[in-house]
Design a protein around this motif. Structure first.
Motif, short mmCIF file in Angstrom:
data_model
loop_
_atom_site.label_atom_id
_atom_site.label_comp_id
_atom_site.label_asym_id
_atom_site.label_seq_id
_atom_site.Cartn_x
_atom_site.Cartn_y
_atom_site.Cartn_z
N GLU A 66 -1.17 7.18 -3.82
CA GLU A 66 -2.14 5.86 -3.20
C GLU A 66 -3.59 6.38 -3.55
O GLU A 66 -4.11 5.49 -3.71
N GLY A 69 -4.53 4.64 -6.40
CA GLY A 69 -4.60 3.26 -6.49
C GLY A 69 -2.96 2.65 -6.89
O GLY A 69 -2.89 1.23 -6.89
N LEU A 71 -0.33 2.33 -5.15
CA LEU A 71 0.45 1.42 -4.10
C LEU A 71 0.26 0.18 -4.08
O LEU A 71 0.79 -0.65 -3.54
N ALA A 72 -0.82 -0.43 -4.90
CA ALA A 72 -1.17 -1.93 -5.19
C ALA A 72 -0.14 -2.24 -6.26
O ALA A 72 0.09 -1.56 -7.29
N ASP A 73 0.05 -3.60 -6.14
CA ASP A 73 0.84 -4.24 -7.17
C ASP A 73 2.35 -3.58 -7.34
O ASP A 73 2.87 -3.59 -8.52
N ASP A 75 6.16 -3.94 -6.71
CA ASP A 75 7.17 -4.92 -6.28
C ASP A 75 8.31 -4.62 -5.47
O ASP A 75 8.87 -5.49 -4.77
N ARG A 97 3.52 2.14 3.95
CA ARG A 97 2.31 2.15 3.12
C ARG A 97 2.12 1.26 2.07
O ARG A 97 1.21 0.80 1.64
N VAL A 98 3.32 1.19 1.43
CA VAL A 98 3.42 0.43 0.14
C VAL A 98 3.14 -1.15 0.63
O VAL A 98 2.35 -1.94 -0.04
N LYS A 99 3.75 -1.46 1.88
CA LYS A 99 3.50 -2.85 2.04
C LYS A 99 2.08 -3.18 2.67
O LYS A 99 1.68 -4.32 2.63
N GLN A 100 1.41 -2.15 2.92
CA GLN A 100 -0.06 -2.24 3.38
C GLN A 100 -1.03 -2.75 2.11
O GLN A 100 -1.85 -3.51 2.18
N HIS A 101 -0.54 -2.13 1.07
CA HIS A 101 -1.04 -2.22 -0.17
C HIS A 101 -0.48 -3.60 -0.91
O HIS A 101 -1.44 -4.05 -1.69
N SER A 102 0.77 -3.72 -0.76
CA SER A 102 1.55 -4.77 -1.69
C SER A 102 2.46 -5.72 -0.56
O SER A 102 3.49 -5.26 -0.45
#
Length: 287
Positions: A66, A69, A71-73, A75, A97-102
């Motif tokens: 994280e 960066g 955890l952005a994008d 899938d 946490r992943v779904k907060q960014h993606s």
């Protein structure tokens, strides 16, 4: 396409991330693997060496990703065998946490519990964790027929009862379900295995010959490839056909080798260019 894969890792042979990562990479998927254990070999040998990672270890690794960066994008988050409830909690934390960014990321869970021959082979607290907390959070689940029944409290055996159990599974939370190792009395003959995929209002079934082999890790490959194909194409029929063709070719090559471990590298062409020799059939029953 990027996948965060939280699974076991072995140095000898191919299970968990050691089975899932390379086929995904071979079809062009960027994979961020996190190991839940680092073992010499899978536990089917009866003895092994190496450490377990704790839930806090998993959280630390996710935090490091994280901070970069990473955890952005994303899938998809992919998980398999969960050796303890602390690992399960850490995986659920990672999904959040992943779904907060993606926000569009999918959580694909292989709810590893056991099989029809040996029953459950995970601790009672893991059984409860998967049934009561993990499956409701998943977007896609890939149980075998026994695990489908265990999670839903049903007894799927015929096609009708298996579809009923899938409907129950989807009521719990997951939008998409892939059931592996389907056996039912009304199938054409005993020497076949089937998989059933339900996404949206479509249910598909595919039949492959039954090979005289039990290969640890084949379920991990199946879950990984089906997840990737479904996310890429959005086409459940094509995803099921590609997955069935790839995994059958892998098992066929493993059987021909006479070796116990999956011939994962040798069969790599089958992931990127499957022969597509199996045609799924549309099921019209009450989905």
């Amino acid at each position: 396409m990027r996948v965060l894969s939280i699974q076991s890792s072995v140095s000898y042979g191919h299970v968990g991330n050691s089975a899932a990562v390379f086929p995904l990479q071979r079809i062009g998927i960027e994979v961020m693997p996190i190991s839940t254990v680092c073992f010499s070999n899978h536990t089917g040998y009866g003895s092994w060496r190496g450490p377990h990672l704790s839930g806090d270890d998993i959280r630390e690794i996710v935090t490091g990703i994280e901070e970069r960066g990473g955890l952005a994008d994303v899938d998809a988050v992919l998980s398999g065998y969960q050796g303890g409830d602390d690992i399960g909690d850490a995986i659920l934390d990672a999904v959040t946490r992943v779904k907060q960014h993606s926000p569009n990321a999918v959580y694909s869970c292989d709810p590893v519990l056991g099989n029809a021959k040996s029953g459950c082979h995970v601790a009672p607290e893991v059984q409860s964790l998967i049934r009561d907390r993990v499956v409701p959070e998943a977007d896609l689940v890939t149980p075998n027929q026994f695990e489908l029944g265990f999670v839903t409290g049903t007894s799927p055996d015929t096609l009708e009862s298996t579809l009923d159990s899938i409907s129950r599974m989807r009521e719990i939370g997951p939008r998409s379900v892939l059931v592996t190792s389907v056996e039912r009395p009304e199938r054409a003959h005993d020497n076949v295995m089937e998989m059933i995929s339900v996404t949206g209002d479509e249910a598909w079934i595919v039949e492959t010959p039954r090979l005289p082999i039990k290969a640890n890790g084949s379920g991990d490959v199946t879950a990984a490839l089906f997840t990737a194909h479904l996310l890429r194409s959005g086409d459940p029929k094509e995803s099921l056909a590609r997955t069935a063709s790839s995994v059958f070719a892998l098992l066929e090559q493993t059987l021909a080798s006479g070796r116990r471990e999956l011939q994962l590298i040798e069969a790599q062409t089958a992931y990127a260019h499957p022969s597509m020799q199996f045609e799924p059939k549309l099921l019209t029953s009450h989905i």
